[in-house]
Design a protein around this motif. Sequence first.
Motif, PDB file in Angstrom:
ATOM      1  N   THR A 124       1.399  -1.063   0.164  1.00 31.32           N
ATOM      2  CA  THR A 124      -0.157  -0.300  -0.217  1.00 31.32           C
ATOM      3  C   THR A 124       0.693   1.429   0.279  1.00 31.32           C
ATOM      4  N   ALA A 125       1.937   1.065   1.167  1.00 30.56           N
ATOM      5  CA  ALA A 125       2.549   2.796   1.301  1.00 30.56           C
ATOM      6  C   ALA A 125       3.782   2.802  -0.134  1.00 30.56           C
ATOM      7  N   TRP A 126       4.656   1.391  -1.237  1.00 33.10           N
ATOM      8  CA  TRP A 126       4.286   1.777  -2.926  1.00 33.10           C
ATOM      9  C   TRP A 126       4.018   2.129  -4.100  1.00 33.10           C
ATOM     10  N   LYS A 127       2.192   1.956  -3.318  1.00 33.22           N
ATOM     11  CA  LYS A 127       1.723   2.176  -4.367  1.00 33.22           C
ATOM     12  C   LYS A 127       0.797   3.820  -4.200  1.00 33.22           C
ATOM     13  N   ILE A 128       1.273   4.648  -3.059  1.00 31.23           N
ATOM     14  CA  ILE A 128       0.620   5.527  -2.348  1.00 31.23           C
ATOM     15  C   ILE A 128       1.998   6.304  -3.221  1.00 31.23           C
ATOM     16  N   LYS A 129       3.326   5.804  -2.950  1.00 37.46           N
ATOM     17  CA  LYS A 129       4.065   6.476  -3.130  1.00 37.46           C
ATOM     18  C   LYS A 129       4.579   7.501  -4.345  1.00 37.46           C
ATOM     19  N   HIS A 130       4.038   5.564  -5.510  1.00 34.57           N
ATOM     20  CA  HIS A 130       4.365   6.153  -6.580  1.00 34.57           C
ATOM     21  C   HIS A 130       3.050   6.028  -7.044  1.00 34.57           C
ATOM     22  N   HIS A 277      10.568   2.258 -13.257  1.00 31.83           N
ATOM     23  CA  HIS A 277       9.881   3.621 -12.187  1.00 31.83           C
ATOM     24  C   HIS A 277      10.702   5.110 -11.938  1.00 31.83           C
ATOM     25  N   LEU A 278      12.011   4.386 -12.764  1.00 33.27           N
ATOM     26  CA  LEU A 278      13.074   5.443 -12.853  1.00 33.27           C
ATOM     27  C   LEU A 278      12.468   7.145 -13.339  1.00 33.27           C
ATOM     28  N   PRO A 279      11.352   7.667 -13.901  1.00 31.11           N
ATOM     29  CA  PRO A 279      10.651   8.292 -14.421  1.00 31.11           C
ATOM     30  C   PRO A 279      10.261   8.945 -13.035  1.00 31.11           C
ATOM     31  N   ARG A 280      10.034   8.635 -12.757  1.00 31.11           N
ATOM     32  CA  ARG A 280       9.034   8.584 -11.051  1.00 31.11           C
ATOM     33  C   ARG A 280       9.611   9.637  -9.846  1.00 31.11           C
ATOM     34  N   HIS A 281      10.419   8.727  -9.960  1.00 31.74           N
ATOM     35  CA  HIS A 281      12.144   8.670  -9.042  1.00 31.74           C
ATOM     36  C   HIS A 281      12.661  10.114  -9.364  1.00 31.74           C
ATOM     37  N   LEU A 282      12.670  10.056 -10.230  1.00 36.39           N
ATOM     38  CA  LEU A 282      13.970  11.686 -11.043  1.00 36.39           C
ATOM     39  C   LEU A 282      12.672  12.739 -10.857  1.00 36.39           C
ATOM     40  N   ALA A 311      -6.901   8.473 -12.487  1.00 33.52           N
ATOM     41  CA  ALA A 311      -6.263   7.640 -11.832  1.00 33.52           C
ATOM     42  C   ALA A 311      -5.295   6.421 -12.196  1.00 33.52           C
ATOM     43  N   MET A 312      -4.151   6.322 -11.450  1.00 36.27           N
ATOM     44  CA  MET A 312      -3.401   5.517 -11.813  1.00 36.27           C
ATOM     45  C   MET A 312      -3.345   3.930 -11.255  1.00 36.27           C
ATOM     46  N   PRO A 313      -4.078   2.717 -11.725  1.00 32.79           N
ATOM     47  CA  PRO A 313      -3.940   1.455 -11.353  1.00 32.79           C
ATOM     48  C   PRO A 313      -2.691   0.509 -11.453  1.00 32.79           C
ATOM     49  N   TYR A 314      -2.109  -0.057 -10.557  1.00 37.16           N
ATOM     50  CA  TYR A 314      -0.953  -0.773 -10.409  1.00 37.16           C
ATOM     51  C   TYR A 314      -0.774  -1.272 -11.700  1.00 37.16           C
ATOM     52  N   ARG A 315      -1.715  -1.889 -13.211  1.00 38.91           N
ATOM     53  CA  ARG A 315      -0.790  -2.318 -14.249  1.00 38.91           C
ATOM     54  C   ARG A 315      -0.217  -1.329 -14.824  1.00 38.91           C
ATOM     55  N   LEU A 316      -1.190   0.719 -14.628  1.00 44.30           N
ATOM     56  CA  LEU A 316      -0.147   1.370 -14.972  1.00 44.30           C
ATOM     57  C   LEU A 316       1.381   1.386 -14.702  1.00 44.30           C
ATOM     58  N   LEU A 317       1.083   1.702 -13.805  1.00 47.12           N
ATOM     59  CA  LEU A 317       2.038   2.090 -12.800  1.00 47.12           C
ATOM     60  C   LEU A 317       3.441   1.410 -13.233  1.00 47.12           C
ATOM     61  N   LYS A 318       3.628  -0.197 -13.475  1.00 46.80           N
ATOM     62  CA  LYS A 318       4.565  -0.982 -13.518  1.00 46.80           C
ATOM     63  C   LYS A 318       5.000  -0.747 -15.468  1.00 46.80           C
ATOM     64  N   LEU A 319       4.393   0.406 -16.203  1.00 44.57           N
ATOM     65  CA  LEU A 319       4.633  -0.003 -17.663  1.00 44.57           C
ATOM     66  C   LEU A 319       5.517   1.580 -17.727  1.00 44.57           C
ATOM     67  N   ASP A 320       6.509   1.475 -18.942  1.00 42.94           N
ATOM     68  CA  ASP A 320       7.662   1.956 -19.347  1.00 42.94           C
ATOM     69  C   ASP A 320       6.829   3.284 -20.137  1.00 42.94           C
ATOM     70  N   ASP A 321       7.650   4.074 -19.826  1.00 48.38           N
ATOM     71  CA  ASP A 321       6.943   5.768 -20.753  1.00 48.38           C
ATOM     72  C   ASP A 321       8.130   6.977 -20.633  1.00 48.38           C
ATOM     73  N   VAL A 322       9.009   6.613 -21.790  1.00 39.63           N
ATOM     74  CA  VAL A 322      10.037   7.787 -21.207  1.00 39.63           C
ATOM     75  C   VAL A 322       9.786   7.896 -23.013  1.00 39.63           C
ATOM     76  N   TYR A 323      10.914   8.796 -22.819  1.00 38.66           N
ATOM     77  CA  TYR A 323      11.318   9.770 -24.501  1.00 38.66           C
ATOM     78  C   TYR A 323      11.773   9.016 -25.423  1.00 38.66           C
ATOM     79  N   GLY A 324      11.526   8.677 -27.069  1.00 35.59           N
ATOM     80  CA  GLY A 324      12.153   7.844 -27.543  1.00 35.59           C
ATOM     81  C   GLY A 324      11.435   7.544 -29.316  1.00 35.59           C
TER      82      GLY A 324
END
Length: 324
Positions: A124-130, A277-282, A311-324
């Motif tokens: 739960t904490a991981w999902k809240i944070k992300h 997950h790096l894009p969100r951490h940055l 809304a960001m369900p868990y399946r979306l939190l796992k996807l890559d989203d980068v520029y390219g």
Amino acid sequence: MNSLLGKYVMSKNQVQHQKGYSLFEFMEDYGSEEQCRQAVFAWRFPNGYVCRECGHKGFCVLKTRNLLQCNRCKHQHSLISGTVFSSTKLPLKTWFMAIHLLSQSKTGLSAMELKRQLGVNYDTAWKIKHKLLQAMRESDDKQPIEGIIQLDDVYWGGERRGGKRGRGAAGKTPFVAAVALNKDGHPVKMKMSVVKGFRSQCIKKWANQHIKAGSLVISDGLPCFSAINKTSSEQLGFIVGGKLELLDHPAFKWVNVMIGNVKNSLRGSCHAVKANHLPRHLAEYCFRFNNRFDLRTILPKLAKAAVQTSAMPYRLLKLDDVYG
């Protein structure tokens, strides 16, 4: 003695030593569920309630189901539907506490520490944070940086034994780091974004979104950065050519400082950071840095961003989203 004390006071970094937003003040403002609901309503409907189905402004609250209902078409929806808080079973005051902890932390807060502070399980904490980090990212993505911008190519990831080192090494995630300076040469904003690679197409796409027209971009002369000249900004390249001592040149001072700070903070607060997950951490560090001039306004800025983020369900939190 008094003169020495005066010089010390004058030399203090005013941003670092500003009055923060204490936990006691937070509890006064958002300590109850009703206070949090009122705040979410104000951020979601800044000009008053408007039905998303018929545009009517009259509504009522169904107490038994805690829903908003339009007085004309009878459309019903939750106060938090369509936001980062959507479908949560947690009280809003728990989310607001997480927002306070993440926004006031200087070096980042791990999901494990957030778990302990909120009294929830790790998942739960991981999902809240992300989800909140995603709100930070989307908020900052709407605001391009401008002026004199120091730019550099960076890689995140550990070196593999026996493998290639430096650019192109396996297991490393490439990202762009950019720091905008004011007229006095001090950093005011930064932007860090993961890219698929340092190719002209990737950099051009990134620059079109994140660099405001008319800016002057200073880089180390990496060929792909010349793509910035094809946008509405100008790129001034210093040819470093592998001479690492040239990276200490003032033209790269602040971007190197920020890269070092962010990498150290990530290593200190996260056990491991996956590439997707790096894009969100940055974005977390960029959001706090870009809003550091007034610590008391970071919470409402982040909470408002959370309300405006889908809304960001868990399946979306796992996807890559980068520029390219």
